[in-house]
Design a protein around this motif. Structure first.
Motif, PDB file in Angstrom:
ATOM      1  N   THR A 336       0.832  -1.205   0.000  1.00 27.30           N
ATOM      2  CA  THR A 336       0.000   0.000   0.000  1.00 27.30           C
ATOM      3  C   THR A 336       0.868   1.257   0.000  1.00 27.30           C
ATOM      4  N   PHE A 337       1.869   1.299   0.883  1.00 28.24           N
ATOM      5  CA  PHE A 337       2.767   2.460   0.931  1.00 28.24           C
ATOM      6  C   PHE A 337       3.484   2.651  -0.402  1.00 28.24           C
ATOM      7  N   THR A 338       3.943   1.543  -0.987  1.00 26.36           N
ATOM      8  CA  THR A 338       4.676   1.632  -2.258  1.00 26.36           C
ATOM      9  C   THR A 338       3.757   2.102  -3.383  1.00 26.36           C
ATOM     10  N   ALA A 339       2.554   1.496  -3.479  1.00 32.07           N
ATOM     11  CA  ALA A 339       1.612   1.847  -4.551  1.00 32.07           C
ATOM     12  C   ALA A 339       1.189   3.302  -4.469  1.00 32.07           C
ATOM     13  N   CYS A 340       1.158   3.862  -3.251  1.00 30.98           N
ATOM     14  CA  CYS A 340       0.732   5.258  -3.073  1.00 30.98           C
ATOM     15  C   CYS A 340       1.881   6.236  -3.267  1.00 30.98           C
ATOM     16  N   GLY A 341       3.024   5.734  -3.690  1.00 36.28           N
ATOM     17  CA  GLY A 341       4.140   6.630  -3.986  1.00 36.28           C
ATOM     18  C   GLY A 341       4.911   7.086  -2.772  1.00 36.28           C
ATOM     19  N   PHE A 342       4.741   6.397  -1.623  1.00 38.51           N
ATOM     20  CA  PHE A 342       5.492   6.778  -0.430  1.00 38.51           C
ATOM     21  C   PHE A 342       6.963   6.438  -0.665  1.00 38.51           C
ATOM     22  N   PRO A 343       7.871   7.374  -0.375  1.00 36.34           N
ATOM     23  CA  PRO A 343       9.271   7.166  -0.759  1.00 36.34           C
ATOM     24  C   PRO A 343       9.989   6.081   0.049  1.00 36.34           C
ATOM     25  N   ASN A 344      10.475   5.088  -0.659  1.00 38.04           N
ATOM     26  CA  ASN A 344      11.425   4.089  -0.152  1.00 38.04           C
ATOM     27  C   ASN A 344      11.035   3.364   1.137  1.00 38.04           C
ATOM     28  N   PRO A 345       9.838   2.761   1.227  1.00 38.08           N
ATOM     29  CA  PRO A 345       9.576   1.905   2.387  1.00 38.08           C
ATOM     30  C   PRO A 345      10.418   0.632   2.282  1.00 38.08           C
ATOM     31  N   THR A 346      11.083   0.265   3.374  1.00 35.31           N
ATOM     32  CA  THR A 346      12.000  -0.877   3.361  1.00 35.31           C
ATOM     33  C   THR A 346      11.561  -1.904   4.386  1.00 35.31           C
ATOM     34  N   GLN A 347      11.422  -3.156   3.969  1.00 31.65           N
ATOM     35  CA  GLN A 347      11.053  -4.223   4.886  1.00 31.65           C
ATOM     36  C   GLN A 347      12.303  -4.809   5.542  1.00 31.65           C
ATOM     37  N   ALA A 348      12.277  -4.896   6.873  1.00 24.80           N
ATOM     38  CA  ALA A 348      13.375  -5.534   7.596  1.00 24.80           C
ATOM     39  C   ALA A 348      13.305  -7.039   7.365  1.00 24.80           C
ATOM     40  N   THR A 349      14.458  -7.640   7.040  1.00 21.55           N
ATOM     41  CA  THR A 349      14.476  -9.065   6.679  1.00 21.55           C
ATOM     42  C   THR A 349      14.883  -9.966   7.830  1.00 21.55           C
ATOM     43  N   SER A 350      15.460  -9.401   8.884  1.00 24.43           N
ATOM     44  CA  SER A 350      15.928 -10.208  10.012  1.00 24.43           C
ATOM     45  C   SER A 350      16.100  -9.291  11.217  1.00 24.43           C
ATOM     46  N   VAL A 351      16.408  -9.875  12.380  1.00 28.76           N
ATOM     47  CA  VAL A 351      16.661  -9.075  13.581  1.00 28.76           C
ATOM     48  C   VAL A 351      17.843  -8.145  13.335  1.00 28.76           C
ATOM     49  N   LYS A 352      18.901  -8.693  12.738  1.00 32.59           N
ATOM     50  CA  LYS A 352      20.097  -7.894  12.445  1.00 32.59           C
ATOM     51  C   LYS A 352      19.772  -6.764  11.466  1.00 32.59           C
ATOM     52  N   ASP A 353      19.014  -7.086  10.411  1.00 34.12           N
ATOM     53  CA  ASP A 353      18.662  -6.076   9.419  1.00 34.12           C
ATOM     54  C   ASP A 353      17.788  -4.987  10.038  1.00 34.12           C
ATOM     55  N   LEU A 354      16.884  -5.376  10.932  1.00 39.69           N
ATOM     56  CA  LEU A 354      16.032  -4.386  11.593  1.00 39.69           C
ATOM     57  C   LEU A 354      16.873  -3.383  12.379  1.00 39.69           C
ATOM     58  N   LYS A 355      17.855  -3.888  13.114  1.00 37.98           N
ATOM     59  CA  LYS A 355      18.710  -2.990  13.892  1.00 37.98           C
ATOM     60  C   LYS A 355      19.440  -2.007  12.974  1.00 37.98           C
ATOM     61  N   GLN A 356      19.868  -2.498  11.810  1.00 37.84           N
ATOM     62  CA  GLN A 356      20.549  -1.617  10.846  1.00 37.84           C
ATOM     63  C   GLN A 356      19.586  -0.574  10.282  1.00 37.84           C
ATOM     64  N   GLN A 357      18.364  -1.019   9.956  1.00 36.21           N
ATOM     65  CA  GLN A 357      17.370  -0.092   9.394  1.00 36.21           C
ATOM     66  C   GLN A 357      17.025   1.011  10.392  1.00 36.21           C
ATOM     67  N   LEU A 358      16.867   0.640  11.671  1.00 37.20           N
ATOM     68  CA  LEU A 358      16.489   1.616  12.690  1.00 37.20           C
ATOM     69  C   LEU A 358      17.636   2.570  13.007  1.00 37.20           C
ATOM     70  N   SER A 359      18.843   2.217  12.588  1.00 33.56           N
ATOM     71  CA  SER A 359      20.002   3.083  12.823  1.00 33.56           C
ATOM     72  C   SER A 359      20.169   4.144  11.741  1.00 33.56           C
ATOM     73  N   LYS A 360      19.360   4.066  10.688  1.00 31.43           N
ATOM     74  CA  LYS A 360      19.526   4.995   9.562  1.00 31.43           C
ATOM     75  C   LYS A 360      19.197   6.431   9.931  1.00 31.43           C
ATOM     76  N   GLY A 361      18.293   6.615  10.854  1.00 29.65           N
ATOM     77  CA  GLY A 361      17.972   7.974  11.275  1.00 29.65           C
ATOM     78  C   GLY A 361      16.866   8.613  10.465  1.00 29.65           C
ATOM     79  N   PRO A 362      16.786   9.951  10.484  1.00 26.88           N
ATOM     80  CA  PRO A 362      15.675  10.688   9.861  1.00 26.88           C
ATOM     81  C   PRO A 362      15.457  10.309   8.398  1.00 26.88           C
ATOM     82  N   GLY A 363      14.178  10.308   8.022  1.00 23.59           N
ATOM     83  CA  GLY A 363      13.817  10.069   6.625  1.00 23.59           C
ATOM     84  C   GLY A 363      13.614   8.617   6.264  1.00 23.59           C
ATOM     85  N   ALA A 364      13.990   7.697   7.139  1.00 28.45           N
ATOM     86  CA  ALA A 364      13.825   6.272   6.828  1.00 28.45           C
ATOM     87  C   ALA A 364      12.378   5.842   7.086  1.00 28.45           C
ATOM     88  N   THR A 365      11.904   4.885   6.280  1.00 30.46           N
ATOM     89  CA  THR A 365      10.599   4.272   6.507  1.00 30.46           C
ATOM     90  C   THR A 365      10.823   2.767   6.620  1.00 30.46           C
TER      91      THR A 365
END
Length: 975
Positions: A336-365
């Protein structure tokens, strides 16, 4: 537009906007500042607004921008509309200009969005503006211009029209505008249909049934509107200067091929959430719960909230985290987010990947499953970010969010704002979601959604009660089977060997239920083109149901089992029907297609697809599994999505006896929150009785044998309209109850009024309404069979030109019936043929009106009236066959008739010569060009040539001007 419509709808609309600070102009008042009637943008005002908002901009860049907007390019209307929206409210537009530090791209402001009531923004309400192109002239009732751009169109209809036709007529009118002059809609953002008593808002290409109500003027208090009329509330809620630009900027998305505008409850929830975030310092006070019932658009509410959060400067481009507890929900929300043109939503693939995604800071989805907040054994989940501009939205927040994983999530993001979204209500005591997330931000209950038409009501039907798991079923069966054992032995045996699944999967029971499912589905659901889910107690039971249902369905429809594969499955039946992720996606995609495209009509599940699964084509769920509390409310809501005009309800067919769990839910949840969750099909019977009486009252005092008298009762058009509404409601209730025997006592009357309705359609020459296609397929078939059995063919009325028309008239017994049928057939033929030869058909129209008046004044008997009307019919037949009175051809005579009407100074023979010359010129010019009607330049040239030809024939400039447009329109009819 009638004067009544103007005074009751259009004028109050304009006056209310004037009260809110809009300037009012009529179309004529703007003529001086438009280059021509084809101009759509108010170029001078647009240019002036650009200069006000961008005082640094050079004249060259101003000219360039105006040209860009006057003639935007793209692959059709949809593409251009999307592009213009993106210019105005999306990525924006930049122009190259040197502001002192070298030439570089400068962002253009089109509106002062942060200060919408600022004088930098100019709001105009314009009515009756004529816009012309080679396809014709359109004159929208009202256009709203902001800074010279027509962003909103409003179409008004009279409250005197049939209630059910008022807003659809508005929408159809706007669709005709799109066909005639699509350029107006390059800039359009909202389309409003109103009759004052009814008002809805939609977007480009939306069908009438998808227009939405706006019944809450938030943030304005309803009392401040000063009116309870839907039009007035919609204007206050959407069009006030304080809110309109905010709505256009933040609450429109292009979701794939659909342009979506927020519903009022979505806008209200987002605005309340943002107000709470901005006005509280402590993270614990910034969050809360949004409860919007299943099917009312929670995922889109999250998109709108995320979109607006990103644009608030004080939040410094916040990180947005979307948390779900099921993989299918995670995928669905990401899509839904992607189809509506929301910029760059990223799915976390693992516990490790989630920690990396949450470390990106402002602007991340970041999109994640709650399970990825899993800590290693004997370890605490680490703190990942202490930033305050992190917004966490959790879907179905009442489930896993209460457990240890939720604690880890909060530990990882200690200063984040947590907003819980749920589609089911919150319990009164234990595990309170509001205790974890904060108080309610917004509520949109089951009853509200049904009343607004956002969802359909869900009905409950108990089937095969002797097979249901009721009360002490297990204990009773067990006691009888093991009566020779003492109590301790019984308990040991029962604990080891006996459970609900054992009882529910008894072979005879499953066979009876499978047969009943197939019979019920084919008779009540599939006939209308809808589909079903079956919910079984276990994976094995689901597989067994598939084999039984396939056997009884005998190929009439297909089924599919969807369940997760167990790691250690040894059961051959489970192996046979194991479902991979790709299989599941394929089955779901097929299931969502119309039945005529794909015969997969039934999904059989045990746990999957009971939450977050959105398939509007599903109307029924067959339940044979114990479901309670939230799980029950979520599962039954799979059937409540709107699909088409015929799906007026969802249905739960209960083989287990879950209705008693709904009674338990009343104790767990607030009564108002679950009110209307399930309605017994028996509740429809009183409504059916009432609707039966409402339809039959039109024929009080008549017997079923008095068909012609019944048809004559409905001669007045307004009475026919009221009858049609009553009939459709009667048919709707019949559709809900059939084939239940409880509907049997109404069937005879229903068939009879259906027969009368068909005869009314034939007698009064109704070609575009009152047909049985307006009913569900189930009742339609009953009506069709009955009408056929009475020797009446279900077809459109016989046209007056048909040689069988006289035979049709002779079949009528009463002279009043003959007169009514002839009169309406003649009127229709004149109406549909008027443009072929306006002069000829207008004279016949006046003759018919004179005859009708003479009959009313008793200057003619009914028999004389019939004879005179049959003479008019003969004139129509001769005209249609090509016979003329002028001696010219059928193609030439319409030109001659118009010349006679306009040119009084010419002799008859001269006019005939001109008619022949002009008609032959047009024929020779247009026939070599197959699609000449679509060629703008060609038609413009044709107009010019015709004027010259007419002037060469010594006609005056005024006469030539009057005739040219008429002759081109004639050419479009003839060629």
């Amino acid at each position: 537009m009638s004067q009544y419509e103007y005074e009751k709808v259009e004028l109050p609309f304009i006056e209310q906007l004037q009260e809110y600070g809009y300037k009012h102009y009529t179309g004529k008042m703007l003529e001086a500042e438009r280059d021509s009637q084809s101009s759509i943008i108010l170029e001078d005002r647009f240019r002036a607004a650009l200069k006000r908002l961008n005082p640094w901009m050079s004249e060259g860049n101003l000219d360039k921008l105006v040209r860009q907007f006057v003639a935007p390019t793209g692959d059709g209307l949809w593409s251009i509309n999307n592009k213009v929206y993106n210019w105005l409210f999306g990525d924006g537009v930049t122009v190259e200009q040197d502001l002192g530090s070298g030439k570089k791209g400068q962002t253009v402001k089109f509106f002062d969005i942060d200060n919408p009531t600022s004088e930098l923004n100019e709001y105009l309400v314009v009515n009756q503006l004529s816009i012309t192109n080679p396809n014709g002239t359109i004159r929208p009732d009202i256009l709203l211009y902001i800074n010279g751009l027509p962003l909103v169109i409003i179409e008004c209809k009279s409250p005197k029209l049939q209630p059910e036709k008022q807003l659809p007529e508005c929408v159809h009118q706007m669709e005709r505008y799109v066909e005639t002059n699509e350029k107006l809609f390059y800039y359009n953002q909202l389309m409003i249909a109103t009759s004052r008593d009814r008002a809805k808002v939609g977007t480009l290409y939306a069908k009438a049934q998808h227009y939405g109500l706006w019944i809450d003027p938030y943030p304005m208090h309803p009392d401040a509107v000063g009116s309870t009329l839907p039009q007035d509330i919609l204007i206050a809620g959407i069009l006030r200067k304080e809110v309109l630009l905010n709505l256009l900027n933040n609450y429109i998305v292009y979701d794939g091929p659909v342009k979506k505008f927020a519903r009022y409850q979505q806008y209200r929830a987002v605005e309340k959430a943002i107000e709470r975030i901005l006005n509280n310092d402590r993270p614990a006070l910034r969050g809360g719960v949004v409860w919007h019932t299943q099917g009312s658009g929670k995922s889109l509410t999250m998109v709108y909230l995320g979109k607006k959060l990103r644009r608030i400067k004080d939040l410094e481009n916040p990180m947005i985290v979307i948390v779900t507890d099921r993989e299918d929900l995670d995928n669905q929300i990401t899509e839904t987010f992607t189809a509506c043109g929301f910029p760059n939503p990223t799915q976390a693939t693992s516990v490790k990947d989630l920690k990396q995604q949450l470390s990106k800071g402002p602007g991340a989805t970041v999109m994640t499953l709650i399970h990825k907040f899993q800590a290693k054994e004997d370890e605490d989940f680490p703190i990942i970010s202490e930033a305050e501009n992190i917004i966490v939205m959790t879907d179905e927040s009442h489930r896993s969010q209460y457990k240890g994983l939720a604690m880890n999530m909060r530990r990882a993001l200690p200063n984040a704002t947590f907003i819980g979204f749920t589609g089911t209500p919150i319990d009164k005591e234990k595990r309170s979601t509001t205790g974890k997330f904060g108080s309610y931000i917004d509520k949109y209950t089951i009853d509200q959604a049904v009343a607004d038409g956002a969802t359909v009501p869900i009905f409950y039907e108990s089937r095969l009660p002797h097979l249901q798991m009721k009360g002490e079923t297990l204990d009773e069966l067990f006691a009888r089977s093991f009566s020779e054992f003492d109590d301790d032995a019984k308990e040991r045996i029962k604990a080891k060997f006996v459970n609900k699944e054992l009882i529910l999967t008894a072979p005879d029971r499953m066979r009876d239920i499978a047969l009943d499912i197939v019979k019920h589905f084919e008779e009540k659901i599939l006939v209308n083109g809808y589909k079903a889910q079956v919910v079984a107690v276990s994976r094995r039971a689901a597989a067994q149901y598939k084999e039984l249902i396939d056997k009884f369905a005998n190929g009439k429809f297909e089924t599919a089992v969807i369940f997760s594969e167990g790691q250690n499955d040894t059961d051959e039946l489970l192996k046979k029907y194991k479902t991979s992720k790709d299989d599941e996606k394929t089955f779901i995609k097929r299931f969502k297609k119309p039945f005529h495209e794909d015969k997969l009509a039934m999904l059989i599940v045990c746990d999957k697809l009971l939450t977050g699964f959105d398939a509007p084509i599903e109307q029924v769920m067959y339940l044979d599994k114990p479901l309670k509390e939230h799980n029950l409310l979520q599962a039954i809501a799979r059937t409540n999505r709107r699909y088409d005009g015929h799906k007026t309800y969802g249905l739960i067919v209960d083989y287990f006896g879950v209705s008693r769990f709904l009674d338990e839910a009343l104790d767990i949840f607030s009564a108002n929150d679950v009110k209307g969750a399930l309605q017994s099909i028996d509740n429809e019977l009183p409504r059916l009785e009432q609707r039966h009486r409402a339809a039959m009252r039109f024929f009080d005092g008549l017997k079923h044998s008095q068909e012609e008298q019944a048809v004559l009762r409905l001669k007045p058009e307004d009475l026919r309209a009221k009858f049609d509404i009553a009939y459709k409601r009667f048919a709707e209730s019949m559709d809900r109850v059939l084939p239940d025997p409880k509907a049997q006592r109404f069937l005879k009357d229903f068939k009879w009024v259906s027969l009368i309705r068909q005869r009314v359609r034939s007698t009064y020459a109704i070609h575009d309404g009152m047909d049985i296609d307006g009913c569900g397929e189930k009742v339609r078939q009953i009506v069709h069979d009955y009408i056929s059995s009475q020797g009446i063919e279900v077809r459109k009325p016989i046209p007056i030109l048909d040689e069988k028309f006289k035979e049709e008239i002779d079949n009528q017994v009463l002279p009043e019936s003959k007169a009514a049928q002839i009169e309406h057939a003649v009127k229709r033929e004149i109406s549909v043929s008027m443009e072929k030869d306006e002069v000829f058909y207008q004279s016949l129209k006046e003759k018919v009106e004179s005859l009708i008046q003479q009959l009313r004044d008793e200057q003619l008997t009914i028999f004389e009236y019939i004879d005179e009307m049959m003479k008019v019919r003969e004139d129509l037949v001769k005209k249609a066959s090509g016979e003329t009175t002028s001696g010219l051809t059928a193609y030439q005579e319409p030109f001659y008739n118009k010349l006679v009407e306009v040119c009084e100074s010419k002799e008859d023979y001269e006019l005939k010569e001109i008619a022949v010359t002009i008609q032959q010129y047009i024929e020779e010019t247009v026939t070599p060009i197959p699609d000449w009607k679509k060629k703008t330049d060609f038609k413009r040239n044709l107009n010019g040539q015709l004027i010259r030809h007419l002037l060469d024939q010594k006609l005056s400039v005024a006469e030539a001007g009057m005739l040219t447009g008429y002759f081109v329109a004639l050419a479009e009819k003839q060629y």
